[in-house]
Design an enzyme around this catalytic site. Structure first.
Site, PDB file in Angstrom:
ATOM      1  N   SER A 221     -30.939   3.013 -79.735  1.00 15.79           N
ATOM      2  CA  SER A 221     -31.520   1.889 -80.468  1.00 15.79           C
ATOM      3  C   SER A 221     -31.799   2.389 -81.876  1.00 15.79           C
ATOM      4  O   SER A 221     -31.869   3.598 -82.114  1.00 15.79           O
ATOM      5  CB  SER A 221     -32.827   1.450 -79.793  1.00 15.79           C
TER       6      SER A 221
ATOM      7  N   TYR B 281     -41.304   3.809 -76.195  1.00 12.98           N
ATOM      8  CA  TYR B 281     -39.924   3.332 -76.377  1.00 12.98           C
ATOM      9  C   TYR B 281     -39.206   4.187 -77.422  1.00 12.98           C
ATOM     10  O   TYR B 281     -38.074   4.632 -77.214  1.00 12.98           O
ATOM     11  CB  TYR B 281     -39.962   1.868 -76.819  1.00 12.98           C
TER      12      TYR B 281
END
Length: 275
Positions: free
Chosen positions: A114, A127
């Site tokens: 990501s 995350y």
């Protein structure tokens, strides 16, 4: 390509199967899988290998997108998010790499991280940590796979039109003790409206395929993050001490750079090459 696709949700599987039927394409080999289940992952790898005879491409894509203040996170928060986002990639690699090595022709591994692998945020500490971990693993793995003739890419998409925002509503009971509080469905739905502006997943996929074909180590799909990378570059250079490094340390770093260049060219390197 002939596809094997893992899934957890039967409704999602049915929708995908319908899409392939409408497109007149061969149905994928559907394999039910929780990416944190190592025994099942090993079985899935063997099933795919037996079904196709060879395995040429591995894409590790599963992840959960869960946010909250890191200073209030519990062990369950860390274990769940890291277990899926990083542990799932590890399980895919350990399960499938022997199958890729046993196959012939062009082969490639793509690990989906990501933009959070470069850009931290105040609500995304765990995350972000998971995506930084995937980035570090993938960038190192590329050097290990080159001597086997296997390509390896890190892909860092940004906002994409998916249902990733629903992750917090799917928290397993075994990780129920969260420091983030109970997920608010209405608040998540509002957050999900941002994903409506995201890139079409097909466009992301096309860019990944192009990056694989070009043997790119890093595949970036979204053009809007130029200012972020410029800021990272400038801040990193500014943080370096303004002083001379001793010759012996400079020599070690040059040996490291040379070892990385050779490894990328397919030469197997060892610790002895670093001193």
């Amino acid at each position: 390509m002939r596809l094997a696709l893992s899934y957890r949700n039967e409704k999602d599987k049915e929708q995908v199967a319908q899409w392939f039927a409408e497109q007149g394409r061969e149905q994928p080999l559907f394999l039910k899988l929780d990416v944190t289940d190592r025994a099942r992952f090993a079985a899935v790898a063997q099933e795919a290998f037996d079904h196709f005879g060879e395995v040429h491409v591995l894409v590790n894509n599963a992840g959960v997108s869960v946010f909250g203040p890191t200073d209030e996170a519990t062990y369950d928060d860390f274990d769940w998010i890291m277990g899926v986002n990083f542990g799932g990639v590890v399980n895919g690699i350990v399960s499938f790499l022997p199958k890729l090595k046993a196959s012939q022709g062009r082969r490639h591994v793509v690990n989906i991280a990501s933009m959070a692998a470069f850009l931290p945020g105040p609500q995304a500490g765990i995350y972000t940590a998971s995506k930084f971990a995937v980035r570090g693993l993938t960038e190192s793995l590329r050097y290990n796979l080159a001597p086997h003739g296997i390509g390896c890419s890190l892909c860092c998409p940004a906002l994409t039109r998916t249902n990733a925002w629903t992750s917090a509503l799917k928290r397993p009971d075994g990780f129920g003790q969260s420091g983030f509080g109970e997920a608010d469905a209405d608040e998540l739905a509002q957050f999900g409206t941002a994903f409506d502006a995201g890139m079409d997943p097909r466009e992301v996929g096309d860019k990944i395929l192009a990056g694989m074909t070009a043997q790119k180590a890093l595949i970036l799909t979204h053009p809007e993050h130029g200012p972020d990378f410029a800021e990272i570059y400038e801040a990193s250079l500014a943080a370096l001490p303004d002083e001379e490094a001793p010759p012996e340390r400079l020599k070690i770093e040059e040996l490291r750079r040379e070892a990385m260049r050779k490894a990328e060219q397919g030469v197997a390197m060892s610790l002895g090459d670093l001193t």
